[in-house]
Design an enzyme around this catalytic site. Structure first.
Site, mmCIF file in Angstrom:
data_model
loop_
_atom_site.group_PDB
_atom_site.id
_atom_site.type_symbol
_atom_site.label_atom_id
_atom_site.label_comp_id
_atom_site.label_asym_id
_atom_site.label_seq_id
_atom_site.Cartn_x
_atom_site.Cartn_y
_atom_site.Cartn_z
ATOM 1 N N ASP A 191 17.591 15.770 102.083
ATOM 2 C CA ASP A 191 18.082 15.084 101.043
ATOM 3 C C ASP A 191 17.195 15.115 99.875
ATOM 4 O O ASP A 191 17.465 14.420 98.845
ATOM 5 C CB ASP A 191 17.933 13.515 101.521
ATOM 6 C CG ASP A 191 16.740 13.249 102.168
ATOM 7 O OD1 ASP A 191 15.691 13.921 102.346
ATOM 8 O OD2 ASP A 191 16.552 12.028 102.762
ATOM 9 N N LYS A 225 19.182 15.871 110.675
ATOM 10 C CA LYS A 225 17.839 15.486 110.709
ATOM 11 C C LYS A 225 17.853 14.023 110.347
ATOM 12 O O LYS A 225 18.487 13.381 109.425
ATOM 13 C CB LYS A 225 17.137 16.388 109.887
ATOM 14 C CG LYS A 225 15.677 15.918 109.836
ATOM 15 C CD LYS A 225 14.780 16.846 109.145
ATOM 16 C CE LYS A 225 14.973 16.915 107.731
ATOM 17 N NZ LYS A 225 14.588 15.687 106.900
ATOM 18 N N GLU A 249 14.995 10.856 109.785
ATOM 19 C CA GLU A 249 13.393 10.297 109.444
ATOM 20 C C GLU A 249 12.751 9.218 110.585
ATOM 21 O O GLU A 249 13.874 8.278 110.433
ATOM 22 C CB GLU A 249 13.258 9.999 108.083
ATOM 23 C CG GLU A 249 13.348 11.281 106.999
ATOM 24 C CD GLU A 249 12.916 11.112 105.671
ATOM 25 O OE1 GLU A 249 12.492 9.959 105.407
ATOM 26 O OE2 GLU A 249 13.222 11.909 104.654
ATOM 27 N N GLU A 302 5.790 16.726 108.731
ATOM 28 C CA GLU A 302 5.489 16.964 107.139
ATOM 29 C C GLU A 302 4.050 16.287 106.739
ATOM 30 O O GLU A 302 3.957 15.219 107.017
ATOM 31 C CB GLU A 302 6.517 16.444 106.356
ATOM 32 C CG GLU A 302 6.370 16.419 104.700
ATOM 33 C CD GLU A 302 7.638 16.110 104.186
ATOM 34 O OE1 GLU A 302 7.529 16.143 102.699
ATOM 35 O OE2 GLU A 302 8.718 15.835 104.660
#
Length: 259
Positions: free
Chosen positions: A44, A113, A115, A182
């Site tokens: 994204d 994926k 989050e 991340e």
């Protein structure tokens, strides 16, 4: 060889670093796949690098599918993973399943994926995995939570690091095939990588992860904003601008076309 989620697990077990990059359109995706990258993510982040937004929040599910379709036409070998965008899965398990199903049915994606690793999100991931769709987890800095977290490094103090570690364990428990870590301390990413049986892919998380991913626009020097943890391998922005200026000058000087 077409890379699968099982291949990534094998890579971790034999200590072979996993390579991953993002793609937003056909031409660059073709080059990334030809280069031998293991995993291509239609992230994204395309909201920022392809659509010009200031963060990832505005991109829609339809837009993600549109870009994923273009990338899918180019990819022959890499594992193709697609992000579910903001508010396409946060509302309920049912919404998450509908969004996940659309991406898998309408694109060539092999995995998704999502989050976050808080309890509601873990349940959501579990439902998607249960219907047979592979999911990569994403913890640490999660850009869809930018208004709460900013773009700051996460897991710096002991309590925050413990919470991220707990999220990693919870996501592994419900069956994610990999974890994207991340912008967190190297020590925390290394601890997670050693503790979990599945591959970890780092971005701004140091070299202890099982693999690395970058936004391709950052790597090539095409992004308007360069994250502090993303190296610029080449400054294509300057090179391309120079070439375009040369073309304009040739047209103005009647040097192009030549006949």
């Amino acid at each position: 060889m077409t890379v699968t989620t099982a291949n990534l697990q094998t890579f971790k077990e034999r200590g072979q670093p996993i390579t991953a990059l993002t793609a937003t359109e056909y031409a660059i995706a073709k080059l990334i796949d030809r280069a031998g990258v293991d995993l291509i993510l239609v992230g994204d982040s395309l909201a920022m690098v392809a659509l010009g937004h200031k963060n990832t929040l505005p991109v829609t599910l339809d837009q993600m599918i549109h870009h994923a379709q273009a990338v899918g036409r180019a990819v022959e070998n890499a594992l193709l993973v697609v992000d579910l965008p903001f508010m396409s899965y946060q509302e309920s398990d049912e919404q998450a399943l509908r969004s996940a199903g659309r991406v898998i049915k309408e694109t060539q994606a092999q995995a998704l994926k999502l989050e976050g690793g808080y309890p509601d999100m873990v349940d959501r991931v579990s439902r998607i995995v249960q219907v047979g769709i592979p999911v990569m987890g994403h913890i640490g800095l999660t850009p869809q939570a930018v208004h709460r977290l900013g773009f700051r490094k996460q897991g710096i103090d002991e309590a925050a690091a413990a919470e991220i570690f707990k999220q990693a364990e919870a996501l592994v428990e419900v069956g994610v095939f990999a974890l994207l870590l991340e912008h967190m301390p190297v020590e925390l990413a290394g601890k997670i990588t050693q503790a979990v049986p599945i591959p970890t892919i780092g971005i701004g998380a140091g070299d202890a992860c099982d693999g690395q991913i970058l936004v391709t626009h950052d790597l090539l020097g095409l992004s308007a904003w360069q994250p502090p943890f993303a190296p610029k391998y080449i400054d294509l922005s300057t090179i391309i601008t120079t070439i375009l200026q040369k073309y304009c000058q040739d047209v103005q000087d009647h040097n192009f076309p030549t006949n």
